[in-house]
Design a protein around this motif. Structure first.
Motif, PDB file in Angstrom:
ATOM      1  N   GLU A 124     -20.805   9.913  -0.969  1.00 28.12           N
ATOM      2  CA  GLU A 124     -20.438   9.048  -2.086  1.00 28.12           C
ATOM      3  C   GLU A 124     -19.255   9.634  -2.856  1.00 28.12           C
ATOM      4  OE1 GLU A 124     -21.666   6.010  -2.659  1.00 28.12           O
ATOM      5  OE2 GLU A 124     -22.834   6.296  -0.807  1.00 28.12           O
ATOM      6  N   MET A 125     -19.195  10.946  -2.958  1.00 30.02           N
ATOM      7  CA  MET A 125     -18.039  11.572  -3.608  1.00 30.02           C
ATOM      8  C   MET A 125     -16.764  11.266  -2.843  1.00 30.02           C
ATOM      9  SD  MET A 125     -19.574  15.299  -4.742  1.00 30.02           S
ATOM     10  CE  MET A 125     -18.007  15.905  -5.370  1.00 30.02           C
ATOM     11  N   CYS A 126     -16.837  11.271  -1.514  1.00 33.29           N
ATOM     12  CA  CYS A 126     -15.656  10.950  -0.707  1.00 33.29           C
ATOM     13  C   CYS A 126     -15.215   9.510  -0.920  1.00 33.29           C
ATOM     14  CB  CYS A 126     -15.948  11.214   0.768  1.00 33.29           C
ATOM     15  SG  CYS A 126     -16.043  12.959   1.202  1.00 33.29           S
ATOM     16  N   LEU A 127     -16.159   8.596  -0.972  1.00 32.12           N
ATOM     17  CA  LEU A 127     -15.803   7.198  -1.223  1.00 32.12           C
ATOM     18  C   LEU A 127     -15.093   7.050  -2.572  1.00 32.12           C
ATOM     19  CD1 LEU A 127     -18.996   5.295   0.029  1.00 32.12           C
ATOM     20  CD2 LEU A 127     -16.797   5.541   1.200  1.00 32.12           C
ATOM     21  N   LYS A 128     -15.567   7.778  -3.570  1.00 34.52           N
ATOM     22  CA  LYS A 128     -14.932   7.738  -4.884  1.00 34.52           C
ATOM     23  C   LYS A 128     -13.526   8.316  -4.834  1.00 34.52           C
ATOM     24  CE  LYS A 128     -15.545   9.286  -9.665  1.00 34.52           C
ATOM     25  NZ  LYS A 128     -16.413  10.038 -10.614  1.00 34.52           N
ATOM     26  N   LEU A 129     -13.365   9.452  -4.139  1.00 39.74           N
ATOM     27  CA  LEU A 129     -12.054  10.090  -4.056  1.00 39.74           C
ATOM     28  C   LEU A 129     -11.045   9.209  -3.339  1.00 39.74           C
ATOM     29  CD1 LEU A 129     -12.999  13.799  -3.281  1.00 39.74           C
ATOM     30  CD2 LEU A 129     -11.894  12.939  -5.351  1.00 39.74           C
ATOM     31  N   LYS A 130     -11.500   8.407  -2.387  1.00 35.31           N
ATOM     32  CA  LYS A 130     -10.593   7.527  -1.645  1.00 35.31           C
ATOM     33  C   LYS A 130      -9.999   6.430  -2.532  1.00 35.31           C
ATOM     34  CE  LYS A 130     -11.862   6.122   2.506  1.00 35.31           C
ATOM     35  NZ  LYS A 130     -10.695   6.379   3.391  1.00 35.31           N
ATOM     36  N   LYS A 131     -10.487   6.319  -3.766  1.00 35.69           N
ATOM     37  CA  LYS A 131      -9.931   5.359  -4.713  1.00 35.69           C
ATOM     38  C   LYS A 131      -8.814   5.980  -5.554  1.00 35.69           C
ATOM     39  CE  LYS A 131     -14.332   2.888  -5.096  1.00 35.69           C
ATOM     40  NZ  LYS A 131     -15.451   2.501  -5.998  1.00 35.69           N
ATOM     41  N   GLY A 132      -8.558   7.277  -5.379  1.00 39.11           N
ATOM     42  CA  GLY A 132      -7.491   7.942  -6.116  1.00 39.11           C
ATOM     43  C   GLY A 132      -6.138   7.341  -5.797  1.00 39.11           C
ATOM     44  N   GLY A 133      -5.258   7.335  -6.779  1.00 41.46           N
ATOM     45  CA  GLY A 133      -3.971   6.672  -6.608  1.00 41.46           C
ATOM     46  C   GLY A 133      -3.129   7.223  -5.480  1.00 41.46           C
ATOM     47  N   HIS A 134      -3.287   8.482  -5.147  1.00 47.26           N
ATOM     48  CA  HIS A 134      -2.455   9.091  -4.105  1.00 47.26           C
ATOM     49  C   HIS A 134      -2.946   8.760  -2.703  1.00 47.26           C
ATOM     50  CE1 HIS A 134      -5.807  11.742  -4.779  1.00 47.26           C
ATOM     51  NE2 HIS A 134      -5.434  12.624  -3.884  1.00 47.26           N
ATOM     52  N   VAL A 135      -4.165   8.168  -2.574  1.00 49.72           N
ATOM     53  CA  VAL A 135      -4.697   7.840  -1.245  1.00 49.72           C
ATOM     54  C   VAL A 135      -5.261   6.420  -1.202  1.00 49.72           C
ATOM     55  CG1 VAL A 135      -5.163  10.206  -0.512  1.00 49.72           C
ATOM     56  CG2 VAL A 135      -6.895   8.971  -1.840  1.00 49.72           C
ATOM     57  N   SER A 136      -4.840   5.549  -2.112  1.00 50.33           N
ATOM     58  CA  SER A 136      -5.312   4.161  -2.120  1.00 50.33           C
ATOM     59  C   SER A 136      -4.131   3.230  -2.325  1.00 50.33           C
ATOM     60  CB  SER A 136      -6.357   3.958  -3.224  1.00 50.33           C
ATOM     61  OG  SER A 136      -5.779   4.141  -4.503  1.00 50.33           O
ATOM     62  N   GLY A 137      -4.370   1.921  -2.212  1.00 51.24           N
ATOM     63  CA  GLY A 137      -3.293   0.950  -2.376  1.00 51.24           C
ATOM     64  C   GLY A 137      -2.195   1.189  -1.365  1.00 51.24           C
ATOM     65  N   ASP A 138      -0.955   1.295  -1.837  1.00 52.41           N
ATOM     66  CA  ASP A 138       0.166   1.553  -0.936  1.00 52.41           C
ATOM     67  C   ASP A 138       0.064   2.922  -0.272  1.00 52.41           C
ATOM     68  OD1 ASP A 138       1.207  -0.886  -1.596  1.00 52.41           O
ATOM     69  OD2 ASP A 138       2.618  -0.102  -3.085  1.00 52.41           O
ATOM     70  N   ASN A 139      -0.744   3.819  -0.852  1.00 56.17           N
ATOM     71  CA  ASN A 139      -0.901   5.164  -0.299  1.00 56.17           C
ATOM     72  C   ASN A 139      -2.161   5.319   0.548  1.00 56.17           C
ATOM     73  OD1 ASN A 139       1.437   6.221  -1.558  1.00 56.17           O
ATOM     74  ND2 ASN A 139       0.317   6.441  -3.479  1.00 56.17           N
ATOM     75  N   ALA A 140      -2.831   4.219   0.857  1.00 54.68           N
ATOM     76  CA  ALA A 140      -4.088   4.308   1.605  1.00 54.68           C
ATOM     77  C   ALA A 140      -3.909   4.918   2.988  1.00 54.68           C
ATOM     78  CB  ALA A 140      -4.728   2.922   1.723  1.00 54.68           C
ATOM     79  N   VAL A 141      -2.687   4.911   3.473  1.00 55.15           N
ATOM     80  CA  VAL A 141      -2.407   5.516   4.781  1.00 55.15           C
ATOM     81  C   VAL A 141      -2.777   6.990   4.808  1.00 55.15           C
ATOM     82  CG1 VAL A 141      -0.018   6.071   4.175  1.00 55.15           C
ATOM     83  CG2 VAL A 141      -0.626   5.754   6.560  1.00 55.15           C
ATOM     84  N   TRP A 142      -2.831   7.625   3.631  1.00 56.30           N
ATOM     85  CA  TRP A 142      -3.070   9.059   3.581  1.00 56.30           C
ATOM     86  C   TRP A 142      -4.540   9.442   3.720  1.00 56.30           C
ATOM     87  CZ3 TRP A 142       0.699  11.836   4.887  1.00 56.30           C
ATOM     88  CH2 TRP A 142       2.004  11.519   4.523  1.00 56.30           C
TER      89      TRP A 142
END
Length: 831
Positions: free
Chosen positions: A303-321
């Protein structure tokens, strides 16, 4: 073996492209730059902008030559160079005997047909790597990319922490060698197993040549110097493999987890009564495992990983990361003990490798140990360090991860010459470094494969790694982990929820936040950069004034013209930094987080202290989340030249504010205060192997009002972290103009601001020197002080520390060069 040293003074001269000649006295080991400094041709390239005045050197060719005398040689005699930088031809008595094209490998050039009795002349002609790579197809990469064609130290082509210094020279030992009839080629000692019966080690010895009736004599001594075993065995084949059992072994542990005990294997070949070849190897008995257990769906870590995947550097246009659909940790286990890895990245401590002195390496690594570090990552844009480096890391209990020497680029790995050189580098590196107890894993490169994952058929570096380096390690060092790149694992390798991560990869997002926000939520912002193991964590700040004065004038440091600051805060050529340079970001975060500069002295102080705070909040974050996160390795440990920027220890081996931030947060047991879900919580983070219990106090110091205080008891299991005391928001009335201070009975002090120090309204106060002697200074604060600074050429036991109203504190210190100690503190210059 008969070995004649060729080190010492050589005649040297340079030729410009227009055939202008300059003669001077050269040194081996050495390089052109240091020789030209000694000759007076160039002035100190570290002072102010003098480096601009020596850029012409890279375009010249340079010749080194000397005579030596010998009466004894054989058909097997050769000249050995342990380091040639880089493109060169080698002549003996005007006969070409070899050529160099890679500074990372040793060279042996046979001299049969060229050597003669009496006086011989050896000459090495170095050619400009700039000229030799001119016109080659442009390759993709960071910074200047002509470097990608040349197998030499990459960072001194220019990086965002060192100037451009492309030098030439015989930078390690040179010698004339005549081998005997049986010579030890290489030795490999490793731990097979540790169990209740003891430890089993394997000893593999290879020989260059085998003569008749020669014997291998082996003696192993323990950490106490007593003989553990000895054996004599006839040499028949070109190799000997032995297994030895050691009962009650003394194991090697990383700093903080036990003693780094080392054994010594002494091997010598005898022919009758004569010793004709010998080697001594220091090694440790230990096992290393990397636990990468998959998180169960629905578990806390999942669940912590799912939350972290919402961070701006790895979500939206950066979800590729971060495209991971399953998640896993990355925990280093040494001798069955999980280790919280704390450390920093190592870059060469000099821009000229021949100038790296053992004393300086020891000083830096000793400081690292004293700060609580247990891991050093050798970054791929540097070099395979000299043996002394690894010997010291083993002695000090500092684990080492070693990159192979590629960084931030698409290297020409479709060209056979490049692949051949990479294979030779892997062989040379493995043979020389594999016995060091400190070395825990190899890494293929630095950041070449950040966009890739293991199922991508081609990506930068894959062919080199999988076809050349990996097979060499499986053959020469099969017991040690090999990670194909750094960062590694997950989809892509740069992802944050699996394997290792580089938060430097996301520096654009971090700097955008610094530039366009007021940083009132900086604690929350940095929480999104939690990962499973961070192998590069950025943090920047200025050196101490006593160090700044060694490469800048006072007018440069404190005046309105900041051009020298910019010159020594090297910029990155990426788009993020074209209109707003790294120096501008340092100014911005210092002023926004800590308050408007009141004068130039206040500016310098805040540029120093901001790195302390950056390290404090990130290290505490990782320690609160221990075992979800199991490693924090900062960028970077020490400077390569006098700079203001990323290093924790400056070029002159003086700790920056960052060092003391690391030292405080890396202690075996610390407190950390955090606000989450409406609760203010105290965490106890215990990296020791003993359970701890005790008492603590939490103070809410409300500036201009009374103080609130709570006491609490805590109990924490060994090697763990948890919240031990919490209070609701209603108890924190007035915190916006105050600070939370937590003291625990074992001597740690943590703090937290509701927003940021700049908004807390910290009142002006005074700090006075009560007494001072040759190794200590006692201070007293009239009121609350966020940070007290002691500045001088000393190693202080603590610095940039908080003092409470009326508190008195004695700080001990050790001199480096000695001299005056300047006292400063946060808010000293405010109105």
């Amino acid at each position: 073996m008969k070995k004649v040293s060729l080190n010492g003074e050589w005649r040297a001269f340079g030729l410009s492209p227009e055939n202008e000649r300059y003669d001077f006295s050269g040194t081996v080991p050495g390089c052109v730059h240091t020789d030209l400094i000694r000759s007076g041709k160039i002035t100190d390239p570290f002072y102010r902008d003098n480096a601009d005045g020596c850029q012409w050197i890279e375009n010249w060719s340079w010749t080194y030559e000397r005579e030596f005398q010998t009466e004894e040689f054989s058909d097997d005699t050769y000249v050995e160079f342990e380091g040639l930088d880089v493109y060169c031809d080698v002549y003996l008595n005007d006969i070409l005997i070899g050529a160099g094209a890679d500074m990372h490998i040793p060279y042996r050039f046979p001299v049969k047909g060229a050597i003669r009795k009496g006086v011989n002349t050896i000459k090495v002609i170095f050619y400009s790597p700039v000229a030799l790579t001119l016109g080659k197809p442009k390759l993709e990469g960071a910074f200047t990319t002509e470097r990608l064609y040349t197998r030499r130290m990459q960072c001194t082509y220019y990086w965002d922490w060192v100037n451009r210094f492309i030098t030439f020279g015989i930078y390690r030992d040179a010698s004339l060698v005549t081998p005997d009839k049986t010579e030890i080629s290489d030795v490999y000692i490793y731990t097979r197993q540790i169990d209740s019966f003891g430890a089993q080690i394997e000893l593999d010895v290879n020989f260059d040549c085998v003569g008749s009736d020669t014997w291998l004599n082996t003696r192993i001594t323990g950490p106490d110097g007593k003989t553990v075993l000895s054996k004599k065995r006839r040499i028949v084949e070109s190799h000997i493999y032995e297994n030895y059992d050691i009962t009650e072994p003394k194991l090697w542990y990383p700093n903080g987890y036990g003693d780094p005990d080392l054994y010594t294997a002494s091997l010598y070949v005898t022919d009758g009564e004569d010793i004709i070849s010998e080697k001594t190897v220091r090694f440790g008995i230990r096992t290393v495992r990397i636990l990468q257990k998959t998180d169960e769906p629905g578990s806390e870590y999942y669940e912590m990983c799912l939350k972290l995947k919402k961070g701006g550097h790895v979500s939206g246009d950066n979800a590729v990361w971060d495209r991971n659909e399953d998640f896993s940790g990355f925990i280093v286990i040494v001798n069955d003990i999980p280790v919280m890895c704390k450390g920093a990245n190592w870059v060469p401590c000099e821009p000229f490798p021949s100038a790296e002195k053992p004393e300086k390496i020891t000083r830096i690594l000793t400081l690292a140990k004293a700060a609580g570090m247990n891991m050093v990552r050798i970054w791929g844009g540097g070099i395979f360090e000299q043996d002394h480096f690894y010997e010291e890391c083993s002695r000090l209990g500092l684990m080492v991860t070693q990159d192979f020497l590629m960084a931030c680029g698409t290297y020409p790995d479709r060209e056979p010459w490049f692949l051949d050189l990479q294979e030779k580098e892997a062989e040379a590196g493995a043979l020389r470094l594999r016995n060091h107890a400190c070395l825990v894993w190899w890494t293929g490169d630095n950041e070449n494969a950040v966009y890739a994952d293991e199922n991508v058929e081609w990506y930068p570096g894959r062919k080199t790694i999988r076809e050349r380096i990996e097979p060499v390690l499986k053959r020469l060092d099969p017991m040690r982990y090999f990670l194909p790149s750094s960062p590694y694992n997950g989809v892509p390798y740069a992802s944050i929820t699996k394997g290792t991560t580089h938060n430097t990869q996301f520096i654009g997002e971090t700097f955008s936040y610094i530039r366009y926000n007021e940083l009132s939520d900086y604690r929350e912002f940095f929480k999104q950069y939690l990962s499973r193991f961070t192998a590069e964590e950025p943090a920047m700040g200025a050196p101490m004034v006593s160090s700044l004065r060694k490469f800048m004038t006072d007018e440069d440091i404190f005046g309105e013209d900041r051009s020298m600051w910019r010159y020594h805060t090297k910029n990155n050529p990426a788009d993020t930094f074209k209109t707003f340079e790294i120096f501008d970001y340092l100014i911005a975060i210092s002023e926004k987080l800590l308050g408007t500069f009141t004068n130039s002295y206040d500016r310098v102080f805040k540029m120093q202290y901001v790195q302390y705070e950056w390290i404090r909040i990130t290290m505490e974050l990782y320690r609160r989340n221990k075992w979800f996160s199991s490693g924090m390795i900062y960028w970077m440990l020490s400077d390569c030249w006098p700079a203001s920027g990323w290093a924790i220890i400056d070029y002159y081996c003086i700790p920056k504010a960052a060092y003391y931030g690391f030292k405080r947060t890396a202690k075996p047991v610390i407190a950390s205060v955090d606000k989450e879900n409406g609760l203010y919580s105290v965490y106890i983070c215990n990296d020791s192997l003993e359970s701890r219990s005790g008492t603590g106090t939490l103070k809410l110091i409300r500036f201009g009002r009374d103080m609130k205080e709570w006491t609490f008891d805590y109990s924490i299991e060994a090697n763990s972290s948890k919240s031990v005391f919490s209070l609701p928001e209603k108890e924190m009335e007035g915190i916006e103009n105050g600070v939370l201070i937590c003291d625990i009975d074992i001597g740690d002090r943590a703090f937290m601001y509701e927003k940021k120090p700049a908004l807390a309204g910290i009142p002006k106060t005074e700090v006075r020197i009560v007494s001072k002697d040759e190794n200590s200074i006692t201070l007293k604060a009239d009121g609350f002080v966020q940070a007290v600074s002691l500045d001088g050429s000393y190693i202080f036991e603590d610095d940039f520390f908080i003092m409470l109203p009326g508190e008195e504190r004695t700080i001990h210190f050790e001199p480096v060069e000695g001299g005056e100690i300047a006292l400063d503190w946060f808010g000293r210059y405010q109105d």
